[in-house]
Design a protein around this motif. Structure first.
Motif, PDB file in Angstrom:
ATOM      1  N   UNK A 290      -4.027  -5.457  -8.816  1.00  0.00           N
ATOM      2  CA  UNK A 290      -4.821  -6.541  -8.942  1.00  0.00           C
ATOM      3  C   UNK A 290      -5.757  -5.734  -8.692  1.00  0.00           C
ATOM      4  N   UNK A 291      -7.367  -5.964 -10.054  1.00  0.00           N
ATOM      5  CA  UNK A 291      -8.201  -5.891  -9.237  1.00  0.00           C
ATOM      6  C   UNK A 291      -9.035  -5.504  -8.269  1.00  0.00           C
ATOM      7  N   UNK A 292      -8.946  -6.496  -7.423  1.00  0.00           N
ATOM      8  CA  UNK A 292      -9.430  -7.248  -6.083  1.00  0.00           C
ATOM      9  C   UNK A 292      -8.733  -5.059  -5.353  1.00  0.00           C
ATOM     10  N   UNK A 293      -7.572  -4.999  -5.256  1.00  0.00           N
ATOM     11  CA  UNK A 293      -7.074  -3.844  -5.375  1.00  0.00           C
ATOM     12  C   UNK A 293      -7.920  -3.136  -5.420  1.00  0.00           C
ATOM     13  N   UNK A 294      -8.426  -2.623  -6.610  1.00  0.00           N
ATOM     14  CA  UNK A 294      -8.894  -1.615  -6.917  1.00  0.00           C
ATOM     15  C   UNK A 294     -10.309  -1.233  -6.483  1.00  0.00           C
ATOM     16  N   UNK A 295     -10.672  -2.899  -6.249  1.00  0.00           N
ATOM     17  CA  UNK A 295     -11.817  -2.243  -5.535  1.00  0.00           C
ATOM     18  C   UNK A 295     -12.129  -2.372  -4.305  1.00  0.00           C
ATOM     19  N   UNK A 296     -11.364  -3.115  -3.574  1.00  0.00           N
ATOM     20  CA  UNK A 296     -11.631  -2.396  -2.226  1.00  0.00           C
ATOM     21  C   UNK A 296     -10.037  -0.749  -1.630  1.00  0.00           C
ATOM     22  N   UNK A 297     -10.086   0.038  -2.544  1.00  0.00           N
ATOM     23  CA  UNK A 297      -9.365   1.350  -2.855  1.00  0.00           C
ATOM     24  C   UNK A 297     -10.902   1.695  -3.059  1.00  0.00           C
ATOM     25  N   UNK A 298     -11.679   1.659  -4.139  1.00  0.00           N
ATOM     26  CA  UNK A 298     -13.172   2.338  -4.085  1.00  0.00           C
ATOM     27  C   UNK A 298     -13.947   2.279  -3.229  1.00  0.00           C
ATOM     28  N   UNK A 299     -14.227   1.008  -2.860  1.00  0.00           N
ATOM     29  CA  UNK A 299     -14.781   0.271  -1.236  1.00  0.00           C
ATOM     30  C   UNK A 299     -14.437   2.388  -0.249  1.00  0.00           C
ATOM     31  N   UNK A 300     -13.893   2.743  -0.425  1.00  0.00           N
ATOM     32  CA  UNK A 300     -13.185   4.141   0.558  1.00  0.00           C
ATOM     33  C   UNK A 300     -14.112   4.741   0.376  1.00  0.00           C
ATOM     34  N   UNK A 301     -15.180   4.308  -0.787  1.00  0.00           N
ATOM     35  CA  UNK A 301     -15.934   5.599  -0.968  1.00  0.00           C
ATOM     36  C   UNK A 301     -16.945   5.572   0.898  1.00  0.00           C
ATOM     37  N   UNK A 302     -17.550   4.257   0.714  1.00  0.00           N
ATOM     38  CA  UNK A 302     -18.392   3.971   1.857  1.00  0.00           C
ATOM     39  C   UNK A 302     -17.963   4.650   3.313  1.00  0.00           C
ATOM     40  N   UNK A 303     -16.496   4.589   3.300  1.00  0.00           N
ATOM     41  CA  UNK A 303     -15.700   5.400   4.660  1.00  0.00           C
ATOM     42  C   UNK A 303     -16.029   6.530   5.146  1.00  0.00           C
ATOM     43  N   UNK A 304     -15.940   6.791   3.827  1.00  0.00           N
ATOM     44  CA  UNK A 304     -16.185   8.811   3.833  1.00  0.00           C
ATOM     45  C   UNK A 304     -16.783   9.360   4.863  1.00  0.00           C
ATOM     46  N   UNK A 305     -18.491   9.215   4.756  1.00  0.00           N
ATOM     47  CA  UNK A 305     -19.391   9.852   5.630  1.00  0.00           C
ATOM     48  C   UNK A 305     -19.409   9.033   7.067  1.00  0.00           C
ATOM     49  N   UNK A 306     -18.733   8.654   7.130  1.00  0.00           N
ATOM     50  CA  UNK A 306     -18.464   7.998   9.235  1.00  0.00           C
ATOM     51  C   UNK A 306     -16.834   8.500   9.690  1.00  0.00           C
ATOM     52  N   UNK A 307     -16.311   9.246   8.411  1.00  0.00           N
ATOM     53  CA  UNK A 307     -14.775  10.321   9.245  1.00  0.00           C
ATOM     54  C   UNK A 307     -15.780  11.662   9.745  1.00  0.00           C
ATOM     55  N   UNK A 308     -16.758  11.987  11.008  1.00  0.00           N
ATOM     56  CA  UNK A 308     -16.919  13.012  11.396  1.00  0.00           C
ATOM     57  C   UNK A 308     -15.699  13.707  12.033  1.00  0.00           C
ATOM     58  N   UNK A 309     -15.530  14.878  12.761  1.00  0.00           N
ATOM     59  CA  UNK A 309     -14.568  15.423  13.345  1.00  0.00           C
ATOM     60  C   UNK A 309     -14.683  14.718  14.606  1.00  0.00           C
ATOM     61  N   UNK A 310     -15.425  14.200  15.124  1.00  0.00           N
ATOM     62  CA  UNK A 310     -14.706  13.177  16.256  1.00  0.00           C
ATOM     63  C   UNK A 310     -13.364  12.303  15.663  1.00  0.00           C
ATOM     64  N   UNK A 311     -14.171  11.715  14.969  1.00  0.00           N
ATOM     65  CA  UNK A 311     -12.997  10.491  14.462  1.00  0.00           C
ATOM     66  C   UNK A 311     -11.888  11.605  13.785  1.00  0.00           C
ATOM     67  N   UNK A 312     -12.038  12.342  12.838  1.00  0.00           N
ATOM     68  CA  UNK A 312     -10.492  13.224  12.132  1.00  0.00           C
ATOM     69  C   UNK A 312      -9.849  13.156  13.639  1.00  0.00           C
ATOM     70  N   UNK A 313     -10.641  13.903  14.814  1.00  0.00           N
ATOM     71  CA  UNK A 313      -9.229  14.207  15.284  1.00  0.00           C
ATOM     72  C   UNK A 313      -8.744  12.731  16.179  1.00  0.00           C
TER      73      UNK A 313
END
Length: 321
Positions: A290-313
């Motif tokens: 679905x188009x909505x799934x594409x948009x939701x998946x690519x919104x993961x770009x905004x999550x990448x900066x939030x994954x610091x070492x503490x969150x990854x751990x």
């Protein structure tokens, strides 16, 4: 969108990309393919993955028609396909092989279905122990020199097989493979993180990883069973059902939910963002019906900066790593 080099090649690919496995033809027709590819392009995606075997060749046909409908200049996107399984039934030399006869027929068939003169990357969808590695490497070199592809790569090869291909290419001055396409996600890590670590260090080998959501398991949507409109309910994909209904795995995945809620993202977005964090990953191939799934998946770009070492751990701890 971040763009990473594909291995040590000069080719740059979007960190999130769009593939057609399972979805094209099975769930996505021409009209929807245009919309999904267009939505991915709007998000900055320039890498689109396919394979001869997907839907028996129909996936390539749909993607080719979608690009023609969109009218994008060919230089603006990276198009890939994969060869090995064959689509002509149980015919000698045309199934489960990488011999020269098959490859020369198969690349022409893929290009015809895609309606294109070349692909940017052609992958070996699996390795072939019955064909000499020298024949495989030489044939892909000829495919590149005949301008039917710019680069070649591997998919689900072992590190030893990749090393053998690179050694043979170096010995003869032929084109080396530049990238692998491995399964990689929060639940399946060994190949990328362990087996291919030395290959990446020694050769800068790229990896355009597939199944970053473990066939949807990491979205959390299977916690209450297999939804009727999900991949696990599709005809021909019954082999997924045991994994998708494994309660031990589902319970582990559910431990990620509080992390995703705190980061204000879905579990799918958390999992996609996590996959981009590994330096060995060139691109994370997403899928959508679905188009909505594409948009939701690519919104993961905004999550990448939030994954610091503490969150990854914290993610590792939640999964019992």
């Amino acid at each position: 969108m971040e763009y990473r080099r594909l291995g040590r090649s000069g080719l740059k690919v979007s960190i999130l990309s769009l593939g057609s496995w399972v979805t094209f033809d099975t769930q996505v027709d021409d009209e929807l393919a245009v919309k999904c590819i267009g939505a991915a392009g709007d998000a900055g995606c320039n890498f689109f993955d396919n394979a001869e075997a997907y839907a028996g060749g129909k996936s390539e046909e749909i993607m080719g028609r979608a690009f023609r409908e969109l009218g994008w200049p060919r230089w603006s996107y990276v198009l890939t396909t994969k060869l090995f399984w064959g689509i002509h039934g149980d015919v000698p030399n045309m199934r489960n092989t990488l011999n020269r006869k098959y490859l020369m027929h198969a690349i022409d068939g893929s290009l015809e279905r895609l309606g294109d003169d070349f692909v940017d990357v052609v992958y070996c969808h699996r390795c072939d122990p019955d064909t000499p590695m020298e024949e495989i490497v030489q044939t892909f070199t000829e495919i590149i020199e005949h301008k039917k592809a710019h680069y070649w790569g591997t998919s689900e090869w072992t590190a030893d097989e990749v090393r053998s291909a690179i050694d043979i290419a170096d010995r003869h001055g032929w084109h080396k493979p530049v990238t692998e396409q491995s399964q990689y996600n929060l639940l399946e890590r060994r190949k990328v993180e362990k087996e291919f670590a030395r290959i990446t260090d020694d050769f800068g080998y790229g990896n355009t990883i597939w199944s970053p959501l473990a066939s949807g398991l990491l979205t959390g949507k299977y916690a209450d069973g297999i939804p009727e409109d999900s991949r696990g309910a599709l005809e021909g994909y019954e082999w997924l059902q045991d994994r998708l209904s494994d309660q031990d795995v589902i319970e582990r995945v559910e431990r990620l939910r509080p992390i995703s809620e705190r980061l204000d993202c879905s579990m799918a977005q958390l999992s996609l963002a996590w996959a981009t964090k590994h330096p060995m990953v060139s691109s994370v191939i997403t899928g959508a019906s679905k188009v909505e799934q594409v948009e939701q998946n690519f919104a993961a770009l905004d999550v990448i900066p939030k994954l610091d070492d503490d969150v990854m751990g914290e993610i590792d701890e939640a999964l019992g790593r």
